[in-house]
Design a protein around this motif. Structure first.
Motif, mmCIF file in Angstrom:
data_model
loop_
_atom_site.group_PDB
_atom_site.id
_atom_site.type_symbol
_atom_site.label_atom_id
_atom_site.label_comp_id
_atom_site.label_asym_id
_atom_site.label_seq_id
_atom_site.Cartn_x
_atom_site.Cartn_y
_atom_site.Cartn_z
ATOM 1 N N GLY A 122 0.816 -1.208 0.000
ATOM 2 C CA GLY A 122 0.000 0.000 0.000
ATOM 3 C C GLY A 122 0.849 1.256 0.000
ATOM 4 O O GLY A 122 0.610 2.190 -0.772
ATOM 5 N N LEU A 123 1.845 1.286 0.862
ATOM 6 C CA LEU A 123 2.748 2.429 0.947
ATOM 7 C C LEU A 123 3.444 2.684 -0.381
ATOM 8 O O LEU A 123 3.450 3.806 -0.898
ATOM 9 C CB LEU A 123 3.787 2.196 2.046
ATOM 10 N N THR A 124 4.025 1.633 -0.957
ATOM 11 C CA THR A 124 4.759 1.826 -2.206
ATOM 12 C C THR A 124 3.827 2.134 -3.371
ATOM 13 O O THR A 124 4.219 2.837 -4.308
ATOM 14 C CB THR A 124 5.668 0.615 -2.517
ATOM 15 N N ALA A 125 2.589 1.657 -3.328
ATOM 16 C CA ALA A 125 1.623 2.007 -4.374
ATOM 17 C C ALA A 125 1.320 3.502 -4.339
ATOM 18 O O ALA A 125 1.244 4.155 -5.388
ATOM 19 C CB ALA A 125 0.340 1.199 -4.222
ATOM 20 N N VAL A 126 1.163 4.056 -3.154
ATOM 21 C CA VAL A 126 0.908 5.498 -3.032
ATOM 22 C C VAL A 126 2.123 6.293 -3.530
ATOM 23 O O VAL A 126 1.983 7.257 -4.296
ATOM 24 C CB VAL A 126 0.551 5.886 -1.582
ATOM 25 N N VAL A 127 3.312 5.879 -3.117
ATOM 26 C CA VAL A 127 4.536 6.577 -3.542
ATOM 27 C C VAL A 127 4.699 6.493 -5.060
ATOM 28 O O VAL A 127 4.962 7.505 -5.726
ATOM 29 C CB VAL A 127 5.773 5.989 -2.814
ATOM 30 N N LEU A 128 4.532 5.291 -5.621
ATOM 31 C CA LEU A 128 4.683 5.127 -7.063
ATOM 32 C C LEU A 128 3.584 5.853 -7.837
ATOM 33 O O LEU A 128 3.828 6.403 -8.913
ATOM 34 C CB LEU A 128 4.707 3.644 -7.429
ATOM 35 N N GLY A 129 2.379 5.871 -7.293
ATOM 36 C CA GLY A 129 1.296 6.614 -7.937
ATOM 37 C C GLY A 129 1.592 8.100 -7.993
ATOM 38 O O GLY A 129 1.379 8.758 -9.020
ATOM 39 N N ALA A 130 2.097 8.648 -6.903
ATOM 40 C CA ALA A 130 2.466 10.064 -6.875
ATOM 41 C C ALA A 130 3.635 10.335 -7.827
ATOM 42 O O ALA A 130 3.641 11.345 -8.542
ATOM 43 C CB ALA A 130 2.842 10.484 -5.450
#
Length: 131
Positions: free
Chosen positions: A13-21
């Motif tokens: 979840g954390l890396t999905a948010v970072v990669l999405g941004a």
């Protein structure tokens, strides 16, 4: 096992948010619309499976063996599916030809499908009170 599943879910979840941004703010300037859309697909599927892992880690009615199998399938499937999409979508930004890993995407997708199928079978076997 629940702690591991929840930890992996949080990490995804954390890396999905970072990669999405990263995709929305940085990659949109350097990737084609098609490549950016592919990258976003990787982010979305990673987040879907992060949330699924968090649910599985919190759900007590799933047996330990099923949780373990599903966790491994989701973790490996997400790495292969989303990870290969990230590399393929950003292929034009590197001197490395990531097209040789294109077959990892459907392999990862197949593992994700298997995880969902195992969950479906497990839930179908659950006994619920008639109240």
């Amino acid at each position: 096992m629940n702690k591991l599943i929840l930890t992996i879910g949080c990490f995804f979840g954390l890396t999905a948010v970072v990669l999405g941004a990263f995709g929305a703010h940085i990659l949109k300037e350097v990737l084609s619309e098609s490549a950016l859309q592919s990258f976003q697909t990787g982010v979305e599927y990673q987040m879907y499976h992060a949330l699924l892992l968090l649910l599985i880690g919190s759900f007590e009615r799933i047996g330990a063996k099923t949780k373990k199998i599903v966790c491994y399938l989701l973790t490996t499937g997400t790495f292969l599916f989303s990870g290969s999409i990230y590399l393929l979508a950003t292929n034009s930004l590197t001197s490395i030809d990531f097209t040789v890993i294109a077959l990892l995407t459907p392999l990862g997708g197949t593992l994700l499908i298997l995880a969902w199928l195992i969950l479906l079978i497990g839930f179908a076997k659950l006994k619920f009170d008639k109240n």
